[in-house]
Design an enzyme around this catalytic site. Structure first.
Site, mmCIF file in Angstrom:
data_model
loop_
_atom_site.group_PDB
_atom_site.id
_atom_site.type_symbol
_atom_site.label_atom_id
_atom_site.label_comp_id
_atom_site.label_asym_id
_atom_site.label_seq_id
_atom_site.Cartn_x
_atom_site.Cartn_y
_atom_site.Cartn_z
ATOM 1 N N ASP A 39 0.771 -1.231 0.109
ATOM 2 C CA ASP A 39 -0.002 -0.014 -0.140
ATOM 3 C C ASP A 39 1.017 1.261 -0.016
ATOM 4 O O ASP A 39 2.108 1.204 0.513
ATOM 5 C CB ASP A 39 -0.950 -0.072 1.113
ATOM 6 N N TYR A 68 6.681 -8.978 8.376
ATOM 7 C CA TYR A 68 6.303 -7.554 8.263
ATOM 8 C C TYR A 68 6.728 -6.980 9.656
ATOM 9 O O TYR A 68 6.774 -7.900 10.600
ATOM 10 C CB TYR A 68 5.005 -7.163 7.867
ATOM 11 N N ARG A 175 -3.471 -5.458 7.629
ATOM 12 C CA ARG A 175 -4.442 -4.371 7.943
ATOM 13 C C ARG A 175 -5.655 -5.292 8.841
ATOM 14 O O ARG A 175 -6.156 -4.560 9.824
ATOM 15 C CB ARG A 175 -4.926 -3.550 6.786
#
Length: 228
Positions: A39, A68, A175
């Protein structure tokens, strides 16, 4: 001009912006692709494939697990589950996270679990990306998908934020993980920072900064194969 290129995508641009920049350094009509979208607010490792021989291998790369580093802010929810969305919920009282209270909740997300992708995502509904339906104001519902979280490590906690390292399977939305953790905490939460640190065995330390790349040195950074 063929091979794989490891790039550290900066915050504030799309993954395709990276490809667009690299295209200016390549012969006209060179085929270029990447191994998985980040993103705009996110940063981190992108594997760029240059040339038809290498872009054909991207499907395999999409299936590899990733890691991540993520910052989750509690007390607020957004429609996109991240910092770029519109606020849909604010917790009515001050948040006071405590490190010792987090492991039992965080550990619930380890292993093979069901996860619902964000409505602002590229998941297709009747052949149309979900985010296009959402931007049109349509009420949509995405089906749960099965993902695997191999490891979640909490590295830092403040009154309102949790910083975690996540090793996960393909298809995982960090997310959605942030949103689900917020629900489990009873505070609501959204993703405020994201850094992809590895894809398979390839680490961000091996990547070149996009700003350091130019027409002269591009060829020197191309790889014939990847140790994934």
């Amino acid at each position: 001009m063929n091979g794989f290129l490891l790039v550290n995508k900066p915050e504030g641009i799309t993954s395709y912006d990276v490809i667009r920049k690299i295209k200016t350094y390549c012969p006209k009509n060179t085929k270029i692709g990447h191994s998985g979208t980040l993103d705009p607010f996110a940063k981190g490792l992108l594997i760029i494939a240059i040339g038809r021989k290498y872009t054909k291998q991207l499907t395999t790369l999409l299936n590899i697990d990733k890691t991540y580093e993520a910052e989750i802010t509690c007390g607020i929810e957004t429609d996109s589950y991240d910092i770029d969305g519109n606020i849909t919920y604010t917790h009515p009282s001050p948040i006071q996270l405590k490190l010792e209270e987090l492991p039992p909740i965080i550990n619930k997300f380890k292993g093979t679990i069901k996860q619902t992708p964000p409505i602002f995502s590229a998941k297709k509904i009747n052949g149309k990306p979900a985010y296009k339906h959402a931007r049109s104001g349509e009420t949509i519902k995405l089906n749960e998908i099965e993902i695997t979280i191999y490891e979640i490590i909490v590295s830092n906690v403040t009154k309102t934020t949790i910083t975690i390292s996540v090793h996960c399977s393909k298809g995982t939305y960090i997310r959605s993980l942030a949103y689900d953790i917020g629900k489990a905490l009873g505070t609501g939460a959204y993703l405020t920072k994201l850094n992809r640190t590895s894809i398979g065995n390839i680490h961000i330390n091996s990547a070149i900064e996009l700003t350091a790349l130019n027409e002269t040195n591009l060829k020197n950074h191309l790889l014939e194969k990847l140790d994934i």
